[in-house]
Design an enzyme around this catalytic site. Structure first.
Site, PDB file in Angstrom:
ATOM      1  N   LYS A 158      12.493   5.226   5.443  1.00 18.20           N
ATOM      2  CA  LYS A 158      11.408   5.582   4.537  1.00 18.20           C
ATOM      3  C   LYS A 158      11.598   6.963   3.919  1.00 18.20           C
ATOM      4  O   LYS A 158      11.348   7.160   2.727  1.00 18.20           O
ATOM      5  CB  LYS A 158      10.060   5.515   5.273  1.00 18.20           C
ATOM      6  CG  LYS A 158       9.589   4.109   5.575  1.00 18.20           C
ATOM      7  CD  LYS A 158       8.202   4.125   6.218  1.00 18.20           C
ATOM      8  CE  LYS A 158       7.690   2.712   6.411  1.00 18.20           C
ATOM      9  NZ  LYS A 158       6.330   2.697   7.015  1.00 18.20           N
TER      10      LYS A 158
ATOM     11  N   ASP B 218      -0.075   7.185  11.431  1.00 14.61           N
ATOM     12  CA  ASP B 218      -1.044   6.110  11.688  1.00 14.61           C
ATOM     13  C   ASP B 218      -1.329   5.943  13.171  1.00 14.61           C
ATOM     14  O   ASP B 218      -1.837   4.913  13.585  1.00 14.61           O
ATOM     15  CB  ASP B 218      -0.545   4.783  11.100  1.00 14.61           C
ATOM     16  CG  ASP B 218       0.795   4.348  11.701  1.00 14.61           C
ATOM     17  OD1 ASP B 218       1.345   5.094  12.535  1.00 14.61           O
ATOM     18  OD2 ASP B 218       1.294   3.268  11.339  1.00 14.61           O
ATOM     19  N   ASN B 219      -0.981   6.951  13.976  1.00 20.34           N
ATOM     20  CA  ASN B 219      -1.315   6.827  15.393  1.00 20.34           C
ATOM     21  C   ASN B 219      -1.676   8.180  15.991  1.00 20.34           C
ATOM     22  O   ASN B 219      -1.193   9.229  15.561  1.00 20.34           O
ATOM     23  CB  ASN B 219      -0.177   6.147  16.176  1.00 20.34           C
ATOM     24  CG  ASN B 219       1.019   7.037  16.394  1.00 20.34           C
ATOM     25  OD1 ASN B 219       1.010   7.903  17.274  1.00 20.34           O
ATOM     26  ND2 ASN B 219       2.054   6.855  15.584  1.00 20.34           N
TER      27      ASN B 219
ATOM     28  N   CYS C 125     -11.261  18.381  19.960  1.00 19.30           N
ATOM     29  CA  CYS C 125     -12.696  18.679  19.837  1.00 19.30           C
ATOM     30  C   CYS C 125     -13.380  17.609  18.990  1.00 19.30           C
ATOM     31  O   CYS C 125     -14.515  17.202  19.252  1.00 19.30           O
ATOM     32  CB  CYS C 125     -12.918  20.037  19.184  1.00 19.30           C
ATOM     33  SG  CYS C 125     -12.281  21.456  20.089  1.00 19.30           S
TER      34      CYS C 125
ATOM     35  N   ARG D  48       0.793  -1.228   0.000  1.00 22.31           N
ATOM     36  CA  ARG D  48       0.000   0.000   0.000  1.00 22.31           C
ATOM     37  C   ARG D  48       0.827   1.280   0.000  1.00 22.31           C
ATOM     38  O   ARG D  48       0.279   2.374  -0.134  1.00 22.31           O
ATOM     39  CB  ARG D  48      -0.921   0.023   1.231  1.00 22.31           C
ATOM     40  CG  ARG D  48      -0.157   0.119   2.544  1.00 22.31           C
ATOM     41  CD  ARG D  48      -0.937  -0.333   3.749  1.00 22.31           C
ATOM     42  NE  ARG D  48      -0.132  -0.211   4.964  1.00 22.31           N
ATOM     43  CZ  ARG D  48       0.817  -1.071   5.318  1.00 22.31           C
ATOM     44  NH1 ARG D  48       1.100  -2.098   4.542  1.00 22.31           N
ATOM     45  NH2 ARG D  48       1.498  -0.892   6.427  1.00 22.31           N
TER      46      ARG D  48
ATOM     47  N   CYS E 209      -1.625   2.144  18.065  1.00 24.36           N
ATOM     48  CA  CYS E 209      -0.482   1.364  17.600  1.00 24.36           C
ATOM     49  C   CYS E 209      -0.876  -0.065  17.243  1.00 24.36           C
ATOM     50  O   CYS E 209      -0.043  -0.861  16.839  1.00 24.36           O
ATOM     51  CB  CYS E 209       0.617   1.351  18.657  1.00 24.36           C
ATOM     52  SG  CYS E 209       0.119   0.692  20.244  1.00 24.36           S
TER      53      CYS E 209
END
Length: 335
Positions: free
Chosen positions: A80, A123-124, A167, A65, A180
């Site tokens: 990366k 992603d976290n 919020c 992906r 995670c």
């Protein structure tokens, strides 16, 4: 022929809009699935300067992906940000690409004061909360994007003008502990969500007055549906409100945040006290008005003015607990 001819021909952009795009400086936090797709689109569009920040190396499971990476990158476990930057420079050498293999937190905020926009491609939710803090402190906009399974979310946020991330997700602290976990995601969802994120980025650069800071876009890819939700600013938000409610303090405990990161939340932390300790012990450290990062052999500890303390690099709780207890005594928190 002009490299950006087909983009300039779009009436919403034109030469004036393209000129704005070619002057934009953008920070991408997270150089994985969303980050690589977003970076490629921005570089092809011709932005001026792109910052990439991510601590990870390429793994075989990324290739399903995450564009810009190859099997060779995974075999060599290349950073990366480095692997991505090389591909991006091949696509458009006119765009300046700056990389940093690191976690994004308060300790390095000052390095990115000049950016016009931040793209949340992580992603976290722990790192997302830091992006939120950064944009609130420096009054910058950012575009939140998230993917999981067959659905994704995108929202343009400007904590100084509309709702902040806390919020939007009032249970942000709980999400930090869950983010995670390894989640599945279908391949076509990534470019769909990334394209919406970049579309909002272009709109923000070219016609910022048209941006709606209160709408969350939700995309379900299987079966395909789109939804929109209006979100208001929380007047009592403990993060962005000018009328914050007092935060209840409990016994401070250490817990795993994500990967090899452990965290604890104090009522507050005296950064000067920690700076004096680092000087006394002859420890390498970096400090700004938001945080202090202290080097502990091969590990790092970062403490934030708002009371959060993070320990990087430790493998398990038993290893980091003695260090945490030591710093707990140093700062003298009584809660």
């Amino acid at each position: 022929m002009n490299r950006y001819d087909r983009q300039i021909r779009v009436s919403k952009i034109g030469q004036t809009g393209q000129d704005k795009i070619t002057q934009a400086t953008i920070l991408i936090v997270g150089c994985g699935a969303l980050g690589t797709y977003a970076a490629e689109q921005l570089v092809r569009a011709g932005i001026k300067h792109l910052f990439l920040i991510d601590p990870d190396t390429v793994e075989l499971s990324n290739l399903q992906r995450q564009t810009l990476f190859t099997t060779v990158d995974a075999e060599k476990k290349r950073p990366k940000v480095i692997a991505a930057a090389e591909q991006l420079q091949q696509i458009n050498p006119a765009v300046e690409v700056t990389t940093q293999q690191a976690y994004f937190d308060h300790g390095i905020f000052e390095q990115f004061q000049m950016v016009d926009l931040v793209l949340d491609c992580t992603d976290n939710f722990l790192v997302r909360s830091f992006i939120n803090d950064f944009c609130l402190h420096y009054k910058k906009p950012f575009i939140f994007a998230s993917c999981g399974g067959t659905s994704g979310q995108v929202m343009a946020l400007h904590p100084s003008k509309g709702p902040c991330l806390n919020c939007v997700f009032p249970n942000l602290t709980e999400l930090e502990g869950q983010s995670c976990e390894t989640l599945g995601v279908i391949t076509p969802l990534i470019p769909m969500i990334s394209s919406i994120q970049i579309s909002l980025a272009f709109q923000l650069i070219v016609e910022p007055k048209l941006i709606d800071w209160h709408t969350m876009h939700v995309i379900e890819a299987w079966p395909f549906h789109t939804y929109q939700f209006k979100i208001s600013k929380n007047t009592d938000c403990p993060v962005c409100s000018k009328h914050k409610l007092p935060i209840e303090t409990q016994t401070v405990s250490l817990k795993k945040a994500c990967g090899n990161i452990f965290q604890a939340n104090f009522s507050n932390i005296d950064l000067q006290l920690l700076e004096k300790y680092a000087q006394k012990e002859n420890l390498t450290y970096k400090k700004n008005n938001l945080a202090i990062q202290i080097k502990l052999n091969q590990y790092n500890m970062t403490s934030f003015k708002n009371g959060r303390m993070l320990f990087y690099g430790y493998q398990d709780l038993s290893e980091v607990t003695p260090v945490f207890e030591k710093f707990k005594k140093i700062i003298g928190d009584k809660h």
